[in-house]
Design a protein around this motif. Structure first.
Motif, PDB file in Angstrom:
ATOM      1  N   ASP B  71       0.861  -1.194   0.000  1.00 54.87           N
ATOM      2  CA  ASP B  71       0.000   0.000   0.000  1.00 54.87           C
ATOM      3  C   ASP B  71       0.891   1.235   0.000  1.00 54.87           C
ATOM      4  O   ASP B  71       1.592   1.525   0.974  1.00 54.87           O
ATOM      5  CB  ASP B  71      -0.902   0.003   1.239  1.00 54.87           C
ATOM      6  CG  ASP B  71      -1.934   1.134   1.193  1.00 54.87           C
ATOM      7  OD1 ASP B  71      -1.672   2.163   0.543  1.00 54.87           O
ATOM      8  OD2 ASP B  71      -3.006   0.982   1.814  1.00 54.87           O
ATOM      9  N   LYS B  80      -9.518   4.676  -4.976  1.00 56.41           N
ATOM     10  CA  LYS B  80      -8.644   3.520  -4.796  1.00 56.41           C
ATOM     11  C   LYS B  80      -8.334   2.866  -6.143  1.00 56.41           C
ATOM     12  O   LYS B  80      -9.207   2.705  -6.989  1.00 56.41           O
ATOM     13  CB  LYS B  80      -9.318   2.509  -3.868  1.00 56.41           C
ATOM     14  CG  LYS B  80      -8.443   1.308  -3.543  1.00 56.41           C
ATOM     15  CD  LYS B  80      -9.164   0.334  -2.617  1.00 56.41           C
ATOM     16  CE  LYS B  80      -8.310  -0.902  -2.406  1.00 56.41           C
ATOM     17  NZ  LYS B  80      -9.016  -1.921  -1.607  1.00 56.41           N
ATOM     18  N   THR B  82      -6.251  -0.603  -7.436  1.00 55.07           N
ATOM     19  CA  THR B  82      -5.429  -1.787  -7.211  1.00 55.07           C
ATOM     20  C   THR B  82      -4.673  -2.053  -8.500  1.00 55.07           C
ATOM     21  O   THR B  82      -5.274  -2.194  -9.561  1.00 55.07           O
ATOM     22  CB  THR B  82      -6.314  -2.987  -6.843  1.00 55.07           C
ATOM     23  OG1 THR B  82      -7.093  -2.630  -5.708  1.00 55.07           O
ATOM     24  CG2 THR B  82      -5.465  -4.203  -6.518  1.00 55.07           C
ATOM     25  N   THR B 147      -1.531  -1.324  -3.806  1.00 60.00           N
ATOM     26  CA  THR B 147      -2.748  -0.565  -3.532  1.00 60.00           C
ATOM     27  C   THR B 147      -2.373   0.912  -3.531  1.00 60.00           C
ATOM     28  O   THR B 147      -1.458   1.328  -2.820  1.00 60.00           O
ATOM     29  CB  THR B 147      -3.324  -0.943  -2.157  1.00 60.00           C
ATOM     30  OG1 THR B 147      -3.602  -2.341  -2.163  1.00 60.00           O
ATOM     31  CG2 THR B 147      -4.599  -0.167  -1.874  1.00 60.00           C
ATOM     32  N   GLU B 231      -9.441  -1.330 -10.762  1.00 61.30           N
ATOM     33  CA  GLU B 231      -8.363  -2.320 -10.796  1.00 61.30           C
ATOM     34  C   GLU B 231      -7.654  -2.229 -12.138  1.00 61.30           C
ATOM     35  O   GLU B 231      -8.295  -2.231 -13.187  1.00 61.30           O
ATOM     36  CB  GLU B 231      -8.903  -3.732 -10.582  1.00 61.30           C
ATOM     37  CG  GLU B 231      -7.774  -4.759 -10.548  1.00 61.30           C
ATOM     38  CD  GLU B 231      -8.236  -6.159 -10.169  1.00 61.30           C
ATOM     39  OE1 GLU B 231      -8.368  -6.409  -8.960  1.00 61.30           O
ATOM     40  OE2 GLU B 231      -8.465  -6.974 -11.075  1.00 61.30           O
TER      41      GLU B 231
END
Lengths: 167, 240
Positions: B71, B80, B82, B147, B231
């Motif tokens: 992270d 966010k 990923t 992350t 993502e």
């Protein structure tokens, strides 16, 4: 001179530094320098930090980028400036600001690797100069009690200087 | 007398030629030594400090560079993201490359990099100075996962993530950048440049790094939404 001062201690670390902490900073910063320098010199033309600074655009970012290798060791100091003692032989300076520098380095030879960590102390009240000693007290101290202020007496040794003053 | 002789020896070291000349003239030596004692005495005694006399410890232990973490957000706000990167060996049919070191870095929602604040002479607090920079080692599938937050953008560049791949010994194998898909419904369109919008945005075809990538191999697959997070997946093959 009266007011609040902050001290700077510039701790030099070379191949001759023998302490465990210093050796870890020395070897890990050299390893990181070798990795990160490849980004700024993708053709692999230069060997020394000085050559990189002169010829590779933005190579001065290496100070910052290599510092990630030693941040963990700075945290292990728990906010206490190393080496600088008061006249009782006790470490007394606290810090939360630092700056890492690559002084010299050579990808071919770790013995040329020299780094410095500048520790900027928390604020001190400058109280007096007594002979060659400075008398200070911690600016944000909770130890003041019934008119009594706890103080530190120390000398300005090499690589220690007054970084800033606030009247 | 010992102290005086010592101080005189310092004087000889500092300005040897005049002292040697003076030494031949007996009458002048006393006066010179007298003036020197004051000046040299001050600086030499100030170098004398009490040696540290504290209980030893805490003992240092070896720690990896602060980049080594999955992270890399460090408190930066944003949607966010990923990021999954698979490293393949282009010298071996792009088979997964295990044990490779992968560095990534990108700008925050406002378009700023962590190194912007760290190159000057100013001091920095040692907490979270290397935000949005990370390092992972590929697993047996050649995969690393970070992350982070969806990068912002700045003038002259399309949204991108920098990647530097090293072998296990730290030798550089590849320096590259990851581009993002564009157009209606893409993550770039959904995030919409955070607070500043996309007015003046540089699209991939005009980007000085990505414009030559006509087949789009530098463009990642990006799925998700602002609310659920995004993502990113990409395979990068490097010569070993």
């Amino acid at each position: 001179m009266k007011g609040k001062i902050r001290l700077c201690y510039r701790k030099m670390i070379t191949v001759d530094s023998m302490g465990t902490w210093e050796r870890l900073v020395f070897t890990d910063s050299f390893t990181e320098f070798k990795m990160q320098a490849q980004y700024y010199d993708q053709a692999g033309k230069y060997n020394t930090f000085a050559q990189l600074l002169q010829n590779a655009p933005n190579a001065n970012q290496l100070h910052f980028l290599v510092s990630a290798a030693i941040v963990g060791y700075v945290k292990q100091l728990n906010g206490i400036v190393p080496d600088v003692t008061n006249n009782l032989g006790l470490l007394f300076l606290t810090f939360d600001q630092f700056r890492f520098e690559i002084v010299n380095s050579d990808l071919r030879n770790i013995e040329k690797h020299v780094v410095a960590i500048n520790f900027y102390s928390d604020e001190l009240n400058y109280l007096a100069q007594i002979d060659q000693y400075l008398l200070t007290s911690k600016a944000n101290s909770t130890t003041e009690n019934m008119g009594e202020t706890l103080t530190d007496l120390f000398t300005i040794s090499p690589y220690l200087s007054i970084y800033s003053i606030q009247q | 007398m010992e102290r005086k002789n010592f101080l005189r020896s310092l004087l000889i070291g500092a300005i040897s030629t005049p002292v040697v000349i003076d030494a031949c003239k007996k009458s002048s030596t006393t006066e010179n030594a007298g003036t020197t004692t004051t000046a040299t005495g001050g600086s030499s005694t100030s170098n004398c400090v009490v040696a540290p006399t504290e209980t030893e410890g805490p003992f240092p232990t070896k720690v990896p560079a602060s980049y080594v973490r999955s992270d890399i957000t460090d408190g930066r706000t944003g949607h966010k993201l990923t990021t999954k990167i698979i490293i393949g060996n282009s010298s071996s049919n792009c088979s997964p490359l295990a044990g490779a070191i992968v560095d990534i870095w990108h700008c925050d929602a406002d378009g700023n990099y962590s190194e912007y604040g760290g190159t000057g002479m100013q001091s920095t607090n040692y907490q979270s100075v290397h935000f949005l920079r990370g390092r992972q080692t590929t697993d047996t599938n050649g995969l690393v996962t970070f992350t982070t937050i969806f990068p912002g953008w700045y003038t002259g560049r399309a949204t991108h993530i920098h990647v530097h791949v090293y072998n296990a010994a730290g030798k550089s194998l590849k320096v590259t950048q990851i581009a993002f898909p564009e157009g209606t419904g893409t993550a770039v369109a959904q995030v919409n440049g955070y607070s500043k919008g996309l007015s003046g945005y540089t699209y991939n075809k005009n980007d000085n790094v990505f414009s030559d990538d006509t087949s789009g191999i530098e463009i990642a697959t990006v799925t998700g939404s602002v609310s659920a997070g995004f993502e990113l997946k990409i395979q990068l093959s490097v010569p070993v």
